[in-house]
Design a protein around this motif. Structure first.
Motif, PDB file in Angstrom:
ATOM      1  N   SER A  54      -6.567   9.739   8.930  1.00 36.73           N
ATOM      2  CA  SER A  54      -7.147  10.613   7.912  1.00 36.73           C
ATOM      3  C   SER A  54      -6.044  11.210   7.049  1.00 36.73           C
ATOM      4  CB  SER A  54      -8.048  11.680   8.537  1.00 36.73           C
ATOM      5  OG  SER A  54      -7.289  12.663   9.142  1.00 36.73           O
ATOM      6  N   ILE A  55      -6.360  11.323   5.769  1.00 35.77           N
ATOM      7  CA  ILE A  55      -5.430  11.899   4.792  1.00 35.77           C
ATOM      8  C   ILE A  55      -6.149  13.097   4.197  1.00 35.77           C
ATOM      9  CG2 ILE A  55      -4.210  11.465   2.627  1.00 35.77           C
ATOM     10  CD1 ILE A  55      -3.964   8.538   3.465  1.00 35.77           C
ATOM     11  N   LYS A  77      -2.580  -2.447   1.336  1.00 35.93           N
ATOM     12  CA  LYS A  77      -2.240  -1.737   0.093  1.00 35.93           C
ATOM     13  C   LYS A  77      -0.763  -1.378  -0.017  1.00 35.93           C
ATOM     14  CE  LYS A  77      -6.616   0.774   0.616  1.00 35.93           C
ATOM     15  NZ  LYS A  77      -7.598  -0.093   0.017  1.00 35.93           N
ATOM     16  N   MET A  78      -0.009  -1.550   1.059  1.00 37.58           N
ATOM     17  CA  MET A  78       1.368  -1.040   1.083  1.00 37.58           C
ATOM     18  C   MET A  78       2.398  -2.154   0.856  1.00 37.58           C
ATOM     19  SD  MET A  78       1.259   2.234   1.563  1.00 37.58           S
ATOM     20  CE  MET A  78      -0.284   2.525   0.732  1.00 37.58           C
ATOM     21  N   PRO A  79       3.535  -1.828   0.210  1.00 32.92           N
ATOM     22  CA  PRO A  79       4.607  -2.824   0.022  1.00 32.92           C
ATOM     23  C   PRO A  79       5.415  -2.973   1.317  1.00 32.92           C
ATOM     24  CG  PRO A  79       5.191  -0.731  -1.015  1.00 32.92           C
ATOM     25  CD  PRO A  79       3.859  -0.512  -0.374  1.00 32.92           C
ATOM     26  N   LEU A  80       5.197  -4.071   2.022  1.00 36.36           N
ATOM     27  CA  LEU A  80       5.766  -4.208   3.371  1.00 36.36           C
ATOM     28  C   LEU A  80       7.205  -4.723   3.318  1.00 36.36           C
ATOM     29  CD1 LEU A  80       2.629  -5.829   5.058  1.00 36.36           C
ATOM     30  CD2 LEU A  80       3.234  -3.399   4.875  1.00 36.36           C
ATOM     31  N   GLU A  85      11.753  15.809   1.488  1.00 34.25           N
ATOM     32  CA  GLU A  85      12.180  14.916   2.571  1.00 34.25           C
ATOM     33  C   GLU A  85      11.244  13.715   2.687  1.00 34.25           C
ATOM     34  OE1 GLU A  85      14.247  18.062   5.707  1.00 34.25           O
ATOM     35  OE2 GLU A  85      12.074  17.795   5.769  1.00 34.25           O
ATOM     36  N   ALA A  86       9.946  14.005   2.595  1.00 37.04           N
ATOM     37  CA  ALA A  86       8.956  12.933   2.751  1.00 37.04           C
ATOM     38  C   ALA A  86       9.085  11.896   1.636  1.00 37.04           C
ATOM     39  CB  ALA A  86       7.550  13.525   2.778  1.00 37.04           C
ATOM     40  N   MET A  87       9.441  12.353   0.430  1.00 38.09           N
ATOM     41  CA  MET A  87       9.561  11.441  -0.720  1.00 38.09           C
ATOM     42  C   MET A  87      10.916  10.737  -0.743  1.00 38.09           C
ATOM     43  SD  MET A  87       6.779  11.589  -2.603  1.00 38.09           S
ATOM     44  CE  MET A  87       7.190  11.182  -4.298  1.00 38.09           C
ATOM     45  N   ASN A  88      11.854  11.159   0.100  1.00 36.40           N
ATOM     46  CA  ASN A  88      13.178  10.535   0.099  1.00 36.40           C
ATOM     47  C   ASN A  88      13.055   9.052   0.442  1.00 36.40           C
ATOM     48  OD1 ASN A  88      15.836   9.708   1.732  1.00 36.40           O
ATOM     49  ND2 ASN A  88      16.325  11.327   0.267  1.00 36.40           N
ATOM     50  N   GLU A  89      13.893   8.235  -0.183  1.00 38.29           N
ATOM     51  CA  GLU A  89      13.734   6.788  -0.001  1.00 38.29           C
ATOM     52  C   GLU A  89      13.918   6.329   1.443  1.00 38.29           C
ATOM     53  OE1 GLU A  89      17.509   5.690  -2.452  1.00 38.29           O
ATOM     54  OE2 GLU A  89      17.311   4.146  -0.918  1.00 38.29           O
ATOM     55  N   LEU A  90      14.592   7.115   2.290  1.00 42.97           N
ATOM     56  CA  LEU A  90      14.788   6.694   3.685  1.00 42.97           C
ATOM     57  C   LEU A  90      13.547   6.870   4.550  1.00 42.97           C
ATOM     58  CD1 LEU A  90      18.270   8.184   4.688  1.00 42.97           C
ATOM     59  CD2 LEU A  90      17.747   5.817   4.105  1.00 42.97           C
ATOM     60  N   ASP A 142       2.038   8.240  -2.573  1.00 44.12           N
ATOM     61  CA  ASP A 142       1.470   7.827  -3.869  1.00 44.12           C
ATOM     62  C   ASP A 142      -0.004   7.467  -3.706  1.00 44.12           C
ATOM     63  OD1 ASP A 142       3.921   8.210  -5.001  1.00 44.12           O
ATOM     64  OD2 ASP A 142       4.484   6.096  -5.027  1.00 44.12           O
ATOM     65  N   PHE A 143      -0.324   6.777  -2.631  1.00 38.05           N
ATOM     66  CA  PHE A 143      -1.707   6.380  -2.348  1.00 38.05           C
ATOM     67  C   PHE A 143      -2.582   7.616  -2.068  1.00 38.05           C
ATOM     68  CE2 PHE A 143      -4.613   5.328   1.259  1.00 38.05           C
ATOM     69  CZ  PHE A 143      -5.505   4.515   0.574  1.00 38.05           C
ATOM     70  N   ALA A 144      -1.984   8.627  -1.398  1.00 36.60           N
ATOM     71  CA  ALA A 144      -2.754   9.820  -0.991  1.00 36.60           C
ATOM     72  C   ALA A 144      -3.025  10.779  -2.153  1.00 36.60           C
ATOM     73  CB  ALA A 144      -1.986  10.562   0.108  1.00 36.60           C
TER      74      ALA A 144
END
Ligand code: MTE
Length: 325
Positions: free
Chosen positions: A123-124, A142-145, A216-221, A174-176
């Motif tokens: 759930s989001i 939907k995600m870039p794997l 932190e969540a948006m950081n590329e790592l 981005d999806f959320a």
């Protein structure tokens, strides 16, 4: 190093094992038993310390390792790689922390086999334009794997280097579509006491929950793993979905995620709420700040038992140091 062993649920005195409805506040309950304070640190300690020296992987473990599905192998992202050799897969899959099952690292792989991971709904919710539920298989479409090799550093001073398969946390965000009020992202694990015996330990605030700032969540790592070593995650590694934030101590990398909640205010986190003197919210790897019970200056690579110096932000300074200036 002194090893502090947490009791197994069946080793605890019966009076400590109380149905959730029967206690008002966990802290009040423990206090009434005189279990808060120094005694509780030894009896119900958080992470139990590394014990890799005496560890030998069991043979039957291979039964718990999934065969590669049709999506595999994921595209390798060469940006995230390692100059050191990967940790042996069998070692990584048999030396785990997953308190929902047991505090004994070498027994998690057996107990986690009980967890039903299909179907798995996520759930989001919270500060999003529209709350929604999505099944893990639909989400993956939907995600870039991709595959990334990351170092993983546990606060107990052991480490490993493994190839994770999955997608960036940013793509999930981005999806959320969080609203402008979202400052934090809280993640919560499943709660099923009949499948996860460790969740009967009422002194832990299950279900496990963790959180990051939005930066932190948006950081590329920041990565959400659905696989490891070129196949789906074995259950002991957190199937079907876990977080991987390699510049932070391993306890931030929550396994078995069922909920993403965007919040305006800073949420609590499992270990910080349980033992704030030992586990911070931010929990960035830092060799100069010892844990109250052990040094963080060095770490032992599991499998090869090599002791190496710990690096600031686990060596990911270039990616994340700016977040903390
Ligand atoms: N996630 C949940 N839900 N429960 C846990 O007990 N332990 C954490 C983290 N995620 C934990 C969790 C800790 S302390 C570590 S070091 C890593 O998972 C270990 O991951 P691994 O077993 O895949 O190496």
């Amino acid at each position: 190093m002194t090893l502090i062993k947490s009791p197994k649920i069946w080793e605890m005195p019966g009076r400590l094992i109380t149905p959730e409805k029967d206690y008002i506040s966990r802290r009040q309950f423990l206090k009434s038993l005189g279990l808060l304070g120094i005694g509780s640190v030894a009896l119900m300690s958080g992470c139990t310390g590394e014990k890799t020296a005496e560890f030998r992987p069991p043979a039957k473990i291979t039964d718990t390792i999934p065969a590669p599905g049709e999506n595999y192998p994921f595209r390798k992202n060469e940006k995230y790689t390692s100059t050191r050799a990967l940790t042996d897969e069998i070692v990584a899959a048999s030396y785990n922390n997953y308190y929902e099952f047991t505090t004994e690292k070498d027994q998690v792989w057996q107990l986690a086999a009980r967890l039903k991971t299909e179907p798995w709904e996520i759930s989001i919710t919270g500060e999003v334009e529209k709350a929604l539920n999505v099944g893990i298989d639909d989400l993956l479409k939907k995600m870039p794997l991709e595959e990334r090799i990351y170092r993983h550093r546990c606060v107990e001073a052991w480490s490993m280097i493994v190839p994770w398969s999955g997608f960036s946390l940013k793509s999930l965000i981005d999806f959320a579509r969080p609203t402008h009020k979202a400052n934090y992202l809280k993640m919560t694990s499943f709660f099923r006491r009949n499948e996860a015996p460790g969740q009967k330990a009422v002194w832990y605030p299950f279900p496990y929950y963790e959180a990051l700032t939005m930066a932190e969540a948006m950081n590329e790592l920041s990565f959400l793993a659905t696989g490891i070593y070129g196949h789906d995650l074995p259950k002991q590694h957190g199937a079907p979905l876990r977080l991987v934030v390699p510049w932070k101590y391993g306890f931030k990398s929550i396994k078995g995620i069922v909920k993403f909640e965007f919040t305006e205010r800073r949420p609590g986190t499992f270990w910080n709420d349980f033992q704030s003197e030992e586990y911070g919210f931010t929990a960035n790897v830092n060799p100069t700040v010892p844990h109250p019970r052990w040094s963080q200056a060095t770490e032992r690579l599991i499998g090869v038992n090599e002791r190496i110096p710990t690096r600031m932000y686990n060596g990911y300074e270039a990616y994340v140091a700016h977040l903390y200036r």
